[in-house]
Enzyme design. Structure first.
Site, PDB file in Angstrom:
ATOM      1  N   TRP A  95       0.819  -1.215   0.000  1.00 18.07           N
ATOM      2  CA  TRP A  95       0.000   0.000   0.000  1.00 18.07           C
ATOM      3  C   TRP A  95       0.852   1.264   0.000  1.00 18.07           C
ATOM      4  O   TRP A  95       0.526   2.246  -0.679  1.00 18.07           O
ATOM      5  CB  TRP A  95      -0.976  -0.026   1.170  1.00 18.07           C
ATOM      6  N   ASP A 135      -1.183   6.872   6.359  1.00 23.04           N
ATOM      7  CA  ASP A 135      -2.273   5.993   5.946  1.00 23.04           C
ATOM      8  C   ASP A 135      -2.466   4.984   7.069  1.00 23.04           C
ATOM      9  O   ASP A 135      -1.681   4.061   7.237  1.00 23.04           O
ATOM     10  CB  ASP A 135      -1.917   5.293   4.636  1.00 23.04           C
ATOM     11  N   LYS A 153     -12.160  -1.306   7.950  1.00 24.85           N
ATOM     12  CA  LYS A 153     -11.376  -2.235   8.770  1.00 24.85           C
ATOM     13  C   LYS A 153     -11.877  -2.209  10.221  1.00 24.85           C
ATOM     14  O   LYS A 153     -12.342  -3.210  10.749  1.00 24.85           O
ATOM     15  CB  LYS A 153      -9.900  -1.862   8.748  1.00 24.85           C
TER      16      LYS A 153
END
Length: 368
Positions: A106, A176, A200
């Site tokens: 990511w 992030d 999440k």
């Protein structure tokens, strides 16, 4: 077809992920008719009083959980963390460039998008070691003139997580935090900005939470050509309501924040529970005498995403099948790396982890 809640499986999926049952039941009630509104929460105007109140309450709960100063900004945006990969550099990447860490899939994608906008300085990469650890302070250098340092606090695919705020040489940190946001206490004063996809730990897919220090917001680069929806100024000035916001997703985030605040007791309490769950799985891996091989270095192991391998891919497939038969889903590793992965986010019950480690031990006895 109806779902028997007594037969709900333990969901170890990396996202969209498990939600608290109490949240789902409250949402089930409001889905048809929100109290006092005469309509579903999904049918109400984002300009109306009901949704306005829902959004304001969600923001207030988030501010309390994070001890967020009044002058700092909260935004509920769309497009997932992937859109933030572009928005951040479009708004803040100046002539001196920005610093990025490459910690896994990511963070690598975030850096690729930043390169489309301007100069990027790669300050550290874990690629050579297969992204199995994170750097210590002193193992990298951040240019003090960088616009910001971008990090990913938790890499879901590789199962590594920062358990501290890394040194940035005075440069604002953009983080992030999609997969570990609200899983532990956060000292927001050490960040310029945190963004997180909700799916999440915070709610369903469809909304991205952005928390931005006003001091960082003031560094926003003026632009007449930046698309209006890609401009943070648009969303700050319009309180996330420039266009139709994802009302149901924000409503669900509000319910999860209520659960965290009122049922769990805050971020300190959920952090203790999360550490306890993770310790149980890692103990099962470490005591397996090599049958289970962890991917991440011990000091950087994620408490959200536990990744490991078995002696063969055939055994891994067999384990996933047996887990599903035993009421546990989502344990297959990411397609890019294979193996096994247990995502043990906030709402996954401790009982689910107990059942997982029981299967791990029994599976080894039969196949080891």
């Amino acid at each position: 077809m109806t779902c028997d809640c007594e037969k709900r499986v333990f969901n170890f999926s990396a996202g969209p992920a498990v939600l608290p049952v109490s949240v789902l039941k409250e949402a089930q009630r409001d889905l048809v008719c929100y109290p006092g509104a005469g309509a579903s929460v999904m049918e109400l105007s984002h300009r109306g009083k009901v949704i306005d109140g829902i959004i304001k309450e969600a923001e207030a709960r988030l501010r309390r959980l994070l001890n967020l100063p009044e002058q700092d900004h909260v935004m509920f945006l769309q497009g997932g963390a992937t859109t933030q990969f572009s928005m951040v550099p479009m708004n803040f990447l100046g002539e001196n460039g920005a610093s990025y860490m490459e910690q896994g899939t990511w963070s690598k994608k975030a850096m690729a998008e930043a390169k489309r906008v301007g100069k990027v300085d790669l300050v550290w990469s874990g690629k050579e070691s297969g992204y199995d650890h994170l750097p210590k302070d002193g193992e990298y250098q951040v240019d003090p003139n960088s616009s910001y340092l971008h990090i990913t606090s938790n890499e879901t695919i590789h199962g590594i997580e920062f358990h501290r705020v890394p040194a940035s040489n005075g440069v604002p940190i953009v983080c992030d935090a999609s997969s570990d946001f609200l899983s532990h206490p956060i000292d927001f004063s050490k960040y310029g900005m945190i963004y997180a996809g909700a799916q999440k730990n915070c709610g369903p897919a469809g909304v991205t939470i952005v928390v931005m220090a006003d001091s960082f917001y003031q560094k926003l680069i003026p632009s007449e050509t930046r698309p209006i929806m890609m401009n943070y100024k648009t969303h700050v000035e319009n309180k996330s309501l420039y266009n139709t916001c994802p009302v149901f997703s924000i409503y669900m985030v509000g319910l999860v924040l209520k659960w965290l605040e009122e049922e769990i007791g805050g971020l300190d309490k959920i952090y203790e529970l999360n550490k306890k769950k993770a310790a149980l799985v890692y103990e099962a891996i470490d005591s397996s005498n090599g049958f289970c091989r962890p991917h991440a270095a011990k000091e950087d192991r994620s408490i959200m995403n536990v990744t490991w391998r078995l002696p063969s891919e055939d055994l891994e497939k067999k384990f996933v099948q047996e887990a599903e038969a035993a009421g546990m889903i989502g344990l297959k590793g990411h397609r890019s790396v294979g193996g096994l992965r247990a995502s043990i986010y906030n709402a996954l019950p401790y009982e689910g982890v107990e059942r997982l480690v029981e299967l791990m031990a029994d599976f080894q006895r039969r196949n080891g």
